[in-house]
Design a protein around this motif. Structure first.
Motif, PDB file in Angstrom:
ATOM      1  N   PRO A 668       0.825  -1.208   0.000  1.00  0.00           N
ATOM      2  CA  PRO A 668       0.000   0.000   0.000  1.00  0.00           C
ATOM      3  C   PRO A 668       0.861   1.262   0.000  1.00  0.00           C
ATOM      4  CG  PRO A 668      -0.754  -1.564   1.672  1.00  0.00           C
ATOM      5  CD  PRO A 668       0.565  -2.060   1.178  1.00  0.00           C
ATOM      6  N   THR A 669       0.239   2.343  -0.420  1.00  0.00           N
ATOM      7  CA  THR A 669       0.839   3.668  -0.337  1.00  0.00           C
ATOM      8  C   THR A 669       0.160   4.411   0.798  1.00  0.00           C
ATOM      9  OG1 THR A 669       1.284   3.705  -2.711  1.00  0.00           O
ATOM     10  CG2 THR A 669       1.277   5.821  -1.557  1.00  0.00           C
ATOM     11  N   VAL A 670       0.963   5.029   1.673  1.00  0.00           N
ATOM     12  CA  VAL A 670       0.366   5.647   2.853  1.00  0.00           C
ATOM     13  C   VAL A 670       1.117   6.929   3.194  1.00  0.00           C
ATOM     14  CG1 VAL A 670       1.800   4.217   4.391  1.00  0.00           C
ATOM     15  CG2 VAL A 670      -0.295   5.272   5.277  1.00  0.00           C
ATOM     16  N   SER A 671       0.366   7.924   3.636  1.00  0.00           N
ATOM     17  CA  SER A 671       0.929   9.169   4.146  1.00  0.00           C
ATOM     18  C   SER A 671       0.285   9.472   5.483  1.00  0.00           C
ATOM     19  CB  SER A 671       0.686  10.325   3.166  1.00  0.00           C
ATOM     20  OG  SER A 671      -0.706  10.524   2.978  1.00  0.00           O
ATOM     21  N   ALA A 672       1.009  10.206   6.327  1.00  0.00           N
ATOM     22  CA  ALA A 672       0.523  10.498   7.677  1.00  0.00           C
ATOM     23  C   ALA A 672       0.462  11.995   7.902  1.00  0.00           C
ATOM     24  CB  ALA A 672       1.432   9.853   8.716  1.00  0.00           C
ATOM     25  N   ALA A 673      -0.393  12.403   8.837  1.00  0.00           N
ATOM     26  CA  ALA A 673      -0.507  13.820   9.192  1.00  0.00           C
ATOM     27  C   ALA A 673      -0.906  13.935  10.654  1.00  0.00           C
ATOM     28  CB  ALA A 673      -1.526  14.518   8.306  1.00  0.00           C
ATOM     29  N   GLU A 674      -0.583  15.073  11.253  1.00  0.00           N
ATOM     30  CA  GLU A 674      -0.949  15.352  12.648  1.00  0.00           C
ATOM     31  C   GLU A 674      -1.423  16.775  12.734  1.00  0.00           C
ATOM     32  OE1 GLU A 674      -0.411  17.086  16.632  1.00  0.00           O
ATOM     33  OE2 GLU A 674       0.613  17.617  14.768  1.00  0.00           O
ATOM     34  N   SER A 675      -2.426  17.036  13.585  1.00  0.00           N
ATOM     35  CA  SER A 675      -2.898  18.407  13.773  1.00  0.00           C
ATOM     36  C   SER A 675      -3.088  18.665  15.265  1.00  0.00           C
ATOM     37  CB  SER A 675      -4.208  18.651  13.025  1.00  0.00           C
ATOM     38  OG  SER A 675      -5.239  17.823  13.518  1.00  0.00           O
ATOM     39  N   GLY A 676      -2.717  19.854  15.675  1.00  0.00           N
ATOM     40  CA  GLY A 676      -2.844  20.251  17.074  1.00  0.00           C
ATOM     41  C   GLY A 676      -1.519  20.140  17.796  1.00  0.00           C
ATOM     42  N   THR A 682      -4.883  15.242  16.737  1.00  0.00           N
ATOM     43  CA  THR A 682      -5.450  14.276  15.788  1.00  0.00           C
ATOM     44  C   THR A 682      -4.344  13.680  14.934  1.00  0.00           C
ATOM     45  OG1 THR A 682      -7.527  15.501  15.696  1.00  0.00           O
ATOM     46  CG2 THR A 682      -7.087  13.938  13.913  1.00  0.00           C
ATOM     47  N   LEU A 683      -4.337  12.340  14.868  1.00  0.00           N
ATOM     48  CA  LEU A 683      -3.443  11.610  13.981  1.00  0.00           C
ATOM     49  C   LEU A 683      -4.267  11.066  12.839  1.00  0.00           C
ATOM     50  CD1 LEU A 683      -1.529   9.478  16.669  1.00  0.00           C
ATOM     51  CD2 LEU A 683      -1.098  11.851  15.964  1.00  0.00           C
ATOM     52  N   SER A 684      -3.795  11.235  11.600  1.00  0.00           N
ATOM     53  CA  SER A 684      -4.579  10.761  10.458  1.00  0.00           C
ATOM     54  C   SER A 684      -3.646  10.189   9.398  1.00  0.00           C
ATOM     55  CB  SER A 684      -5.415  11.902   9.867  1.00  0.00           C
ATOM     56  OG  SER A 684      -4.583  12.973   9.459  1.00  0.00           O
ATOM     57  N   ALA A 685      -4.222   9.362   8.543  1.00  0.00           N
ATOM     58  CA  ALA A 685      -3.456   8.757   7.458  1.00  0.00           C
ATOM     59  C   ALA A 685      -4.336   8.628   6.240  1.00  0.00           C
ATOM     60  CB  ALA A 685      -2.928   7.389   7.874  1.00  0.00           C
ATOM     61  N   ASN A 686      -3.698   8.690   5.073  1.00  0.00           N
ATOM     62  CA  ASN A 686      -4.369   8.438   3.801  1.00  0.00           C
ATOM     63  C   ASN A 686      -3.677   7.222   3.197  1.00  0.00           C
ATOM     64  OD1 ASN A 686      -5.867   8.604   1.491  1.00  0.00           O
ATOM     65  ND2 ASN A 686      -4.641  10.247   0.572  1.00  0.00           N
ATOM     66  N   ALA A 733       0.589   0.854   6.575  1.00  0.00           N
ATOM     67  CA  ALA A 733      -0.629   0.301   5.986  1.00  0.00           C
ATOM     68  C   ALA A 733      -0.357  -1.113   5.498  1.00  0.00           C
ATOM     69  CB  ALA A 733      -1.112   1.177   4.833  1.00  0.00           C
ATOM     70  N   TYR A 734      -1.292  -2.023   5.740  1.00  0.00           N
ATOM     71  CA  TYR A 734      -1.158  -3.438   5.404  1.00  0.00           C
ATOM     72  C   TYR A 734      -2.238  -3.841   4.410  1.00  0.00           C
ATOM     73  CZ  TYR A 734       1.700  -3.657   9.668  1.00  0.00           C
ATOM     74  OH  TYR A 734       2.648  -3.454  10.617  1.00  0.00           O
ATOM     75  N   ASP A 735      -1.905  -4.807   3.526  1.00  0.00           N
ATOM     76  CA  ASP A 735      -2.942  -5.397   2.676  1.00  0.00           C
ATOM     77  C   ASP A 735      -3.096  -6.870   3.020  1.00  0.00           C
ATOM     78  OD1 ASP A 735      -0.891  -6.795   1.394  1.00  0.00           O
ATOM     79  OD2 ASP A 735      -0.889  -5.514  -0.384  1.00  0.00           O
ATOM     80  N   ALA A 736      -4.050  -7.542   2.374  1.00  0.00           N
ATOM     81  CA  ALA A 736      -4.370  -8.927   2.711  1.00  0.00           C
ATOM     82  C   ALA A 736      -3.241  -9.885   2.386  1.00  0.00           C
ATOM     83  CB  ALA A 736      -5.649  -9.349   1.972  1.00  0.00           C
ATOM     84  N   ALA A 737      -2.324  -9.498   1.480  1.00  0.00           N
ATOM     85  CA  ALA A 737      -1.207 -10.363   1.112  1.00  0.00           C
ATOM     86  C   ALA A 737      -0.032 -10.202   2.068  1.00  0.00           C
ATOM     87  CB  ALA A 737      -0.759 -10.071  -0.310  1.00  0.00           C
ATOM     88  N   GLY A 738      -0.166  -9.314   3.065  1.00  0.00           N
ATOM     89  CA  GLY A 738       0.900  -9.108   4.020  1.00  0.00           C
ATOM     90  C   GLY A 738       1.905  -8.052   3.604  1.00  0.00           C
ATOM     91  N   SER A 744       6.388   8.341   5.182  1.00  0.00           N
ATOM     92  CA  SER A 744       7.543   9.118   5.610  1.00  0.00           C
ATOM     93  C   SER A 744       7.261   9.652   7.018  1.00  0.00           C
ATOM     94  CB  SER A 744       7.803  10.270   4.638  1.00  0.00           C
ATOM     95  OG  SER A 744       6.654  11.086   4.529  1.00  0.00           O
ATOM     96  N   THR A 745       8.315  10.020   7.717  1.00  0.00           N
ATOM     97  CA  THR A 745       8.182  10.487   9.097  1.00  0.00           C
ATOM     98  C   THR A 745       7.641  11.906   9.132  1.00  0.00           C
ATOM     99  OG1 THR A 745      10.003   9.085   9.813  1.00  0.00           O
ATOM    100  CG2 THR A 745       9.416  10.917  11.251  1.00  0.00           C
ATOM    101  N   VAL A 746       6.653  12.109   9.983  1.00  0.00           N
ATOM    102  CA  VAL A 746       6.071  13.435  10.183  1.00  0.00           C
ATOM    103  C   VAL A 746       6.483  13.924  11.560  1.00  0.00           C
ATOM    104  CG1 VAL A 746       3.933  14.748  10.433  1.00  0.00           C
ATOM    105  CG2 VAL A 746       4.110  12.958   8.685  1.00  0.00           C
TER     106      VAL A 746
END
Length: 911
Positions: A668-676, A682-686, A733-738, A744-746
């Motif tokens: 998977p492709t994943v990005s992270a974000a934090e607010s506050g 709030t911790l969030s990811a796409n 982020a994980y998918d069903a195939a493992g 990247s670090t935020v």
């Protein structure tokens, strides 16, 4: 409230008289001991220091001693005699040697031996030797009771002797040198290569489960059983902080009843539970510290009636004592001092052991022979100590001068027929595990193999071990390509190579290779003083080991090789061998083609430099589950051996692994974000994937903070669980195939209000994020509803078992040097079933552990402070401004009734 369902003295009879006490009646570690210390080299006069310890003797017990300067042939060049007296359990004498012989002549350049002999004249000794006069006590003892004489020897250098020429040797890597755990490359010794990593340990120490764990500020000897301040978990953390890779806490098997004799009131369940809690403490520590091996086991036996030995891997408590109800105070009965039967029991169960501080006589008797051989004993006894630093040292700077050698007993064991490797430990009884001196036991584990109890035991069974007084040095003996610890057949020439390396710039001043015949009960002699020696042994069995003396006088001992020399034409031709691999997924095949002018005895397969399989007959072919290897490129090497010990090595074969993952190999492709920056953040990811995302994990400061299995991948976090300052966030982020994708670090900042309180230094101070970044004994940080938290649902719950138990929870913080005040604040609830109003049976201490390993107790509470609800406590930490420390809550519970110490909302504010 009882936290969990409870799980599973003989008094010294003879009182002191005006003379010294009878030694045979004393508990362990109260016997007479003597140690010798001499500077290895000196430009002028050098002191010869004699250290005497006799904790069980009355003050004033006389000691007769002599010191002799010997030539290499054993003849006496000069001699000193004297006497001392025990003062408060110990004493010291010193001879200032001017470097000359008995005629006042300067010594020729060379190596000489300083030998000390000493005897303590207690009542029993004087009765046996027929005199209490120090002037002729040693002479009388030589005739009537030579086993009572303590003897130590140390070689010294006079003048200038050229250092030996050493072979080129790229030292094996110590695992602490590798940045990325253990996937290290092989370091080479000649063409054969030695694909091993060194792990340094101390395999002999005690805690408060027996007679160790003494507070460094007061510890001068063995502690009363189970009275010490610190337990196994403390020992493992301390040793890890000292840079050790391994520590064994070896608790005396007969002290689990809480006494040095027999406690006829002891509860077998309590003893069982204490032993099991030690095993659990080691398991818990290992789970949290992948680069350290915590080992918990037994030190079996008594010194005055047979000798001590370690058992590394017994899951059961072995005992010989019974309580007044006829119950065994342990799990398995073993007869006291019956070493032959113990060896058989160990062999039956696959347990292995170490001879601890073995004496040359009077110990480990089998079939009426001291250090007696048995086939079972040879199978299970894999190590024998050749040197210990002082068991009662409180030194924390690794400079202890009182060290005792057991090399004579080691040689006797080898000559008896035992296949033992040398070890060098500290036998710590004070809380300075690994810190008294630089001596270590070095264990060789294959590269790429994780440090674990399994790989440790495998290495010990293979005798891939050396002993060293210097933790920066290493010695590896090879013989015709065979590694120390091995047993092999040979025909014709045998080349012994002593490989030495130092990571601190030390050099080898002296090399000695010793030889003996196993089972002969004969002498062990020095057969070479060169690092490379080629000989043709006589037909029959032999053993050889190497000893290095560094330029600073510190010693190293290799494990032996055991060689069976057969008749033959002097075969020096190594086998020819090639390797091949087929398959890239599922079951793959490793094969080799090996030939030799006489005959191939075995073929070894190495995958990624780790030994994978050994075959002793053709076809040389084995299979391997490809899923045990990661996808990508790997290497295969085959080694072939012949009966003469010659080794042929194949060229390296590269092969690829491509295990199926259900067709999906795209992460998977994943990005992270934090607010506050304060309050609730709030911790969030796409996250997206070509097939589908199954879960997303959030890691704050490398600790798992939350897991979400559905969109939106967003969670709230109480910012007060983090210290003010910069933090980092990563999403996975994980998918069903493992497949796993990592963001990247935020970096983000927390800036909670500090009005009236200062900057918060404790992370996760309400425990709502679980254990991160706290260190704890098993199960302390919990959301168990049986005890309420002060806020939220998580807290630290120490003790509450209703049996002898030790718990701790701690966190490292740094108090800024710019602070003017620092304050520890926390909430404590004490819940007890104790009915006493006068006795503090169970205690909790708030402590500071500084960078040197020193514990400072700030305050202590007990069952007498029990109250309904939480009570806030505040302690000044201003004395530690500018330091990196650990805040430690340490709970001790005895075997009467339970007391629970529940802690929450821990805060350290710096202003």
């Amino acid at each position: 409230m009882l936290r969990k369902t409870i799980r599973a003295s003989l008094v010294l009879a003879s009182m002191f008289t005006a003379g010294a006490v009878f030694a045979g009646a004393l508990p362990d570690h109260e016997e007479f001991e003597a140690a010798l210390h001499v500077p290895f080299r000196s430009a002028g006069a050098r002191p010869i220091t004699l250290n005497f310890a006799y904790p069980g003797a009355t003050v004033g017990t006389p000691i007769a001693w002599e010191v002799a300067l010997l030539r290499r042939d054993g003849s006496v060049l000069r001699q000193w005699q004297g006497h001392s007296a025990i003062s408060s359990g110990n004493s010291q004498a010193q001879v200032l040697w001017d470097g000359r012989d008995g005629n006042g002549q300067a010594l020729a350049s060379g190596y000489y031996t300083v030998r000390m002999r000493a005897i303590a004249l207690d009542n029993a000794t004087t009765a046996r030797i027929g005199t209490g006069l120090t002037a002729n006590a040693l002479q009388q003892a030589k005739t009537h009771a030579p086993e009572l004489i303590e003897e130590q020897s140390y070689d010294v250098l006079a003048g200038v002797v050229a250092a030996p020429k050493m072979p080129a040797f790229v030292g094996l890597r110590h695992h602490g040198d590798a940045v990325s755990t253990r996937a290290v490359q092989a370091q080479s010794v000649g063409a054969g290569g030695l694909p091993y990593t060194i792990y340094f340990g101390n395999l002999h120490s005690q805690t408060n489960h027996s007679d160790g764990g003494g507070n460094l500020s007061t510890c001068v000897g063995a502690q009363s059983p189970q009275s010490g301040a610190f337990g196994p978990a403390d020992a493992y953390q301390y040793a890890a902080n000292q840079g050790l890779d391994m520590l064994m806490t070896s608790e005396h098997n007969h002290m689990y009843d809480g006494s040095t004799g027999t406690n006829t009131s002891a509860n077998p369940t309590t003893a069982h539970n204490l032993y099991q809690s030690g095993l659990q403490a080691a398991s818990t520590f290992n789970a949290a510290h992948s680069n350290f091996l915590a080992i918990y086991g037994l030190e079996w036996g008594v010194i005055s009636n047979g000798g001590h030995l370690n058992i590394f891997n017994t899951p059961s408590l072995l005992e010989w004592e019974y309580n007044s109800s006829g119950q065994l105070i342990g799990d398995i009965f073993t007869a006291k001092s019956d070493y032959g039967s113990l060896y058989t029991l160990m062999n039956t169960n696959g347990w292995i052991g170490q001879f601890n501080h073995p004496s040359s006589s009077g110990q480990f008797n089998v079939n009426s022979t001291d250090l007696g051989y048995s086939a079972d004993g040879d199978q299970v006894m894999v190590l024998a100590e050749v040197l210990n630093s002082s068991a009662f040292s409180s030194n924390t700077t690794q400079t202890e001068t009182s060290r005792t050698s057991y090399e004579p007993a080691f040689n006797i064991l080898l000559a008896r027929g035992y296949h033992v490797a040398p070890s060098s430990d500290q036998d710590n009884h004070c809380a300075n595990w690994g810190a008294s001196y630089t001596n270590r036991t070095g264990v060789l584990i294959p590269n790429g193999t994780a440090l674990s109890m399994s790989s440790f035991l495998d290495a010990l069974r293979a005798r891939r071990v050396f002993a060293t007084e210097d933790k920066t040095g290493q010695v590896v003996l090879t013989a015709n390509g065979n590694l120390m610890g091995q047993r092999f057949n040979n025909s014709g020439a045998l080349t012994l190579t002593v490989n030495y390396a130092s990571s601190s710039g030390r050099t080898a001043q002296r090399v000695q290779v010793f030889e003996g015949v196993p089972g002969s009960n004969g002498a062990v002699t020095e057969m070479s003083s060169t690092a490379t020696t080629t000989i043709t042994p006589a037909i029959g069995d032999h053993f050889y080991y190497a000893k290095i003396t560094q330029d600073d006088g510190n010693l190293l001992w290799s494990a032996p090789v055991w060689v069976t020399e057969g008749a033959g034409g002097g075969d020096t031709t190594p086998p020819t061998v090639s390797a091949a691999e087929s398959g890239s997924a599922g079951t793959i095949t490793l094969s080799a083609n090996a030939t030799d002018n006489v005959g191939v005895t075995k073929v070894e397969f190495y995958v990624d430099n780790g030994l994978n399989a050994t075959l002793t007959a053709s076809p040389y072919q084995t299979t391997l589950d490809s899923t045990t290897l990661s996808n990508g490129t790997h290497t295969l090497v085959a080694k072939a051996y012949d009966a003469a010990g010659n080794v042929g090595t194949s060229t390296t074969v590269n092969f690829s692994i491509a295990n199926s993952t259900g067709g999906d190999t795209t992460p998977p492709t994943v990005s992270a974000a934090e607010s506050g920056s304060s309050g609730t953040i709030t911790l969030s990811a796409n996250a997206t994937d070509n097939v589908g995302v199954t879960k997303v994990e959030f890691y704050v400061d490398n600790g798992l903070t939350g897991t979400l299995t559905a969109t939106p991948y967003q969670m709230a976090l109480d910012s007060t669980t983090l210290a003010n300052g910069t933090h980092n966030l990563i999403a996975k982020a994980y998918d069903a195939a493992g497949n796993v994708g990592t963001s990247s670090t935020v970096n983000f900042s927390v800036s909670n209000s500090t009005s009236g309180g200062g900057t918060e230094l404790v992370q996760n101070n309400s425990f709502e994020r679980g254990t991160t970044p706290w260190t704890q004994t098993s199960g302390v940080i919990t959301n168990n509803s049986s005890e309420a938290a002060h806020t939220g649902s998580w807290k630290a719950w120490l003790n509450g078992y209703g049996t002898t138990h030790t718990d701790y929870v701690r966190q490292q913080i740094t108090i800024p040097a710019t602070a003017t005040k620092a304050t520890l604040d926390f909430f404590l609830h004490i819940d007890t079933a104790e009915t006493t109003t006068t006795t503090a049976n169970d205690t909790l201490s708030a402590q500071v552990l500084d960078a040197s390993g020193k514990y400072t107790t700030l305050a202590t509470w007990s069952n007498l402070n029990a109250a309904a609800g939480y009570v806030e406590h505040t302690v000044d930490l201003s004395a530690f401004i500018g330091q990196t420390i650990q805040i430690n809550f340490y709970g001790k519970e005895n075997s009467t009734k339970q007391t629970s110490f529940v802690i929450d909302d821990v805060s350290v504010k710096a202003q």
